[in-house]
Design a protein around this motif. Structure first.
Motif, PDB file in Angstrom:
ATOM      1  N   ALA A  10       0.850  -1.205   0.000  1.00 30.24           N
ATOM      2  CA  ALA A  10       0.000   0.000   0.000  1.00 30.24           C
ATOM      3  C   ALA A  10       0.880   1.247   0.000  1.00 30.24           C
ATOM      4  O   ALA A  10       0.596   2.218  -0.721  1.00 30.24           O
ATOM      5  CB  ALA A  10      -0.923  -0.006   1.216  1.00 30.24           C
ATOM      6  N   ALA A  11       1.963   1.212   0.766  1.00 22.84           N
ATOM      7  CA  ALA A  11       2.897   2.344   0.783  1.00 22.84           C
ATOM      8  C   ALA A  11       3.510   2.543  -0.596  1.00 22.84           C
ATOM      9  O   ALA A  11       3.672   3.680  -1.052  1.00 22.84           O
ATOM     10  CB  ALA A  11       3.992   2.094   1.819  1.00 22.84           C
ATOM     11  N   ARG A  12       3.808   1.452  -1.283  1.00 21.98           N
ATOM     12  CA  ARG A  12       4.359   1.550  -2.643  1.00 21.98           C
ATOM     13  C   ARG A  12       3.343   2.236  -3.562  1.00 21.98           C
ATOM     14  O   ARG A  12       3.686   3.108  -4.360  1.00 21.98           O
ATOM     15  CB  ARG A  12       4.705   0.151  -3.161  1.00 21.98           C
ATOM     16  CG  ARG A  12       5.438   0.140  -4.489  1.00 21.98           C
ATOM     17  CD  ARG A  12       5.804  -1.282  -4.939  1.00 21.98           C
ATOM     18  NE  ARG A  12       6.351  -2.141  -3.922  1.00 21.98           N
ATOM     19  CZ  ARG A  12       7.616  -2.100  -3.468  1.00 21.98           C
ATOM     20  NH1 ARG A  12       8.455  -1.208  -3.952  1.00 21.98           N
ATOM     21  NH2 ARG A  12       8.017  -2.940  -2.541  1.00 21.98           N
ATOM     22  N   THR A  13       2.070   1.867  -3.431  1.00 25.23           N
ATOM     23  CA  THR A  13       0.999   2.461  -4.229  1.00 25.23           C
ATOM     24  C   THR A  13       0.849   3.953  -3.924  1.00 25.23           C
ATOM     25  O   THR A  13       0.536   4.744  -4.814  1.00 25.23           O
ATOM     26  CB  THR A  13      -0.342   1.738  -3.929  1.00 25.23           C
ATOM     27  OG1 THR A  13      -0.185   0.357  -4.239  1.00 25.23           O
ATOM     28  CG2 THR A  13      -1.479   2.301  -4.736  1.00 25.23           C
ATOM     29  N   MET A  14       1.122   4.341  -2.683  1.00 25.22           N
ATOM     30  CA  MET A  14       0.928   5.722  -2.241  1.00 25.22           C
ATOM     31  C   MET A  14       2.234   6.521  -2.263  1.00 25.22           C
ATOM     32  O   MET A  14       2.286   7.630  -1.731  1.00 25.22           O
ATOM     33  CB  MET A  14       0.318   5.714  -0.840  1.00 25.22           C
ATOM     34  CG  MET A  14      -1.035   5.022  -0.796  1.00 25.22           C
ATOM     35  SD  MET A  14      -1.631   4.755   0.883  1.00 25.22           S
ATOM     36  CE  MET A  14      -2.260   6.378   1.237  1.00 25.22           C
ATOM     37  N   GLN A  15       3.254   5.992  -2.876  1.00 25.04           N
ATOM     38  CA  GLN A  15       4.574   6.624  -2.919  1.00 25.04           C
ATOM     39  C   GLN A  15       4.520   8.070  -3.424  1.00 25.04           C
ATOM     40  O   GLN A  15       5.277   8.898  -2.975  1.00 25.04           O
ATOM     41  CB  GLN A  15       5.515   5.785  -3.804  1.00 25.04           C
ATOM     42  CG  GLN A  15       6.925   6.304  -3.914  1.00 25.04           C
ATOM     43  CD  GLN A  15       7.798   5.942  -2.728  1.00 25.04           C
ATOM     44  OE1 GLN A  15       7.426   5.171  -1.876  1.00 25.04           O
ATOM     45  NE2 GLN A  15       8.966   6.527  -2.677  1.00 25.04           N
ATOM     46  N   GLY A  16       3.613   8.376  -4.320  1.00 26.61           N
ATOM     47  CA  GLY A  16       3.526   9.720  -4.896  1.00 26.61           C
ATOM     48  C   GLY A  16       2.820  10.738  -4.020  1.00 26.61           C
ATOM     49  O   GLY A  16       2.707  11.901  -4.391  1.00 26.61           O
ATOM     50  N   GLU A  17       2.320  10.321  -2.858  1.00 24.65           N
ATOM     51  CA  GLU A  17       1.620  11.249  -1.969  1.00 24.65           C
ATOM     52  C   GLU A  17       2.607  11.729  -0.898  1.00 24.65           C
ATOM     53  O   GLU A  17       2.870  11.028   0.065  1.00 24.65           O
ATOM     54  CB  GLU A  17       0.409  10.567  -1.336  1.00 24.65           C
ATOM     55  CG  GLU A  17      -0.613  10.136  -2.385  1.00 24.65           C
ATOM     56  CD  GLU A  17      -1.884   9.600  -1.781  1.00 24.65           C
ATOM     57  OE1 GLU A  17      -2.348  10.173  -0.773  1.00 24.65           O
ATOM     58  OE2 GLU A  17      -2.411   8.622  -2.314  1.00 24.65           O
ATOM     59  N   PRO A  18       3.146  12.937  -1.066  1.00 22.34           N
ATOM     60  CA  PRO A  18       4.232  13.404  -0.203  1.00 22.34           C
ATOM     61  C   PRO A  18       3.862  13.631   1.265  1.00 22.34           C
ATOM     62  O   PRO A  18       4.743  13.718   2.110  1.00 22.34           O
ATOM     63  CB  PRO A  18       4.676  14.710  -0.861  1.00 22.34           C
ATOM     64  CG  PRO A  18       3.490  15.168  -1.632  1.00 22.34           C
ATOM     65  CD  PRO A  18       2.763  13.926  -2.068  1.00 22.34           C
ATOM     66  N   ASP A  19       2.564  13.704   1.576  1.00 21.92           N
ATOM     67  CA  ASP A  19       2.163  13.963   2.959  1.00 21.92           C
ATOM     68  C   ASP A  19       1.867  12.690   3.750  1.00 21.92           C
ATOM     69  O   ASP A  19       1.448  12.751   4.898  1.00 21.92           O
ATOM     70  CB  ASP A  19       0.949  14.895   2.996  1.00 21.92           C
ATOM     71  CG  ASP A  19      -0.291  14.268   2.367  1.00 21.92           C
ATOM     72  OD1 ASP A  19      -0.131  13.443   1.438  1.00 21.92           O
ATOM     73  OD2 ASP A  19      -1.404  14.595   2.804  1.00 21.92           O
ATOM     74  N   ILE A  20       2.106  11.516   3.151  1.00 23.09           N
ATOM     75  CA  ILE A  20       1.803  10.233   3.794  1.00 23.09           C
ATOM     76  C   ILE A  20       3.104   9.513   4.144  1.00 23.09           C
ATOM     77  O   ILE A  20       4.032   9.448   3.343  1.00 23.09           O
ATOM     78  CB  ILE A  20       0.982   9.320   2.857  1.00 23.09           C
ATOM     79  CG1 ILE A  20      -0.318   9.999   2.419  1.00 23.09           C
ATOM     80  CG2 ILE A  20       0.748   7.958   3.473  1.00 23.09           C
ATOM     81  CD1 ILE A  20      -1.470   9.872   3.345  1.00 23.09           C
ATOM     82  N   GLN A  21       3.136   8.929   5.346  1.00 21.62           N
ATOM     83  CA  GLN A  21       4.287   8.129   5.755  1.00 21.62           C
ATOM     84  C   GLN A  21       3.806   6.917   6.549  1.00 21.62           C
ATOM     85  O   GLN A  21       2.838   7.002   7.302  1.00 21.62           O
ATOM     86  CB  GLN A  21       5.235   8.963   6.624  1.00 21.62           C
ATOM     87  CG  GLN A  21       6.513   8.247   6.988  1.00 21.62           C
ATOM     88  CD  GLN A  21       7.466   9.157   7.739  1.00 21.62           C
ATOM     89  OE1 GLN A  21       7.140   9.702   8.788  1.00 21.62           O
ATOM     90  NE2 GLN A  21       8.653   9.327   7.182  1.00 21.62           N
ATOM     91  N   PHE A  22       4.477   5.787   6.350  1.00 25.30           N
ATOM     92  CA  PHE A  22       4.197   4.568   7.092  1.00 25.30           C
ATOM     93  C   PHE A  22       5.353   4.335   8.056  1.00 25.30           C
ATOM     94  O   PHE A  22       6.503   4.229   7.625  1.00 25.30           O
ATOM     95  CB  PHE A  22       4.056   3.371   6.144  1.00 25.30           C
ATOM     96  CG  PHE A  22       2.823   3.442   5.300  1.00 25.30           C
ATOM     97  CD1 PHE A  22       1.681   2.743   5.661  1.00 25.30           C
ATOM     98  CD2 PHE A  22       2.787   4.221   4.149  1.00 25.30           C
ATOM     99  CE1 PHE A  22       0.528   2.820   4.886  1.00 25.30           C
ATOM    100  CE2 PHE A  22       1.639   4.299   3.372  1.00 25.30           C
ATOM    101  CZ  PHE A  22       0.514   3.602   3.736  1.00 25.30           C
TER     102      PHE A  22
END
Length: 187
Positions: free
Chosen positions: A72-84
């Protein structure tokens, strides 16, 4: 509790030598004021308290599915405000570190003590309960991760913090299909 669960699985009664010893967690992180140094150390590992942090804290064992979280983090890699942020250690740690290699939005903190848990709980956006489907531990009561998240939810409601869209009781829940990174990423 985990002790009751283990005794049940072992099909035996409790004896005086049976007990649970918490590793780094005393149940009182809401009364702990983490030092500035703890925050600096976690930031040096890559934790960014300005971002929306999806946090897993626990053991990296067979009943846990961090592989889906990492995808899921790989899928959301382009969202700069998200971190796991994945806190813990265990037998599957190297496997998941390898899977997450190259992902700038995934941070492994290693095992955390009371002050680290208290600091992280104050900056978390949502908790991740990454149990595998059918994992017996997911039904055990006394899961300390949820105690940590209760405190996190209280901290999130402090002035200046924005609450997650999905808040049920004191714990942030984002339901998704087990083993589906896309389901997790879109929830």
């Amino acid at each position: 509790s985990y002790l009751v669960w283990a005794l049940d699985r072992g099909n035996r009664r409790r004896t005086p030598i049976d007990r649970v010893i918490p590793l780094g967690y005393t149940g009182e992180i809401d009364q702990c004021e983490p030092s500035t140094q703890v925050g600096k150390e976690l930031c040096a590992l890559g934790v960014d308290p300005v971002k929306k942090i999806y946090w897993f804290s626990g053991t990296f064992v067979g009943n846990i599915d961090l592989g889906t979280v990492i995808e899921a983090a790989r899928t959301m890699q382009g969202e700069p405000d998200i971190q796991f942020v994945l806190t813990g250690a265990g037998e599957r740690e190297q496997e998941w570190r390898t899977q997450a290699a190259g992902l700038s939005n995934v941070v492994f903190t290693g095992w955390a003590g009371r002050e680290q848990l208290a600091w992280l709980s104050r900056v978390v956006w949502a908790g991740v309960g990454a149990y595998r489907r059918g994992a017996t531990m997911s039904r055990a009561s006394g899961n300390w991760s949820f105690h940590v998240l209760q405190h996190a939810a209280a901290s999130a409601s402090s002035p200046g913090r924005v609450l997650p869209k999905t808040m049920i009781g004191p714990v942030s829940l984002r339901p998704h299909c087990s083993r589906s990174a896309l389901s997790f990423a879109s929830s």
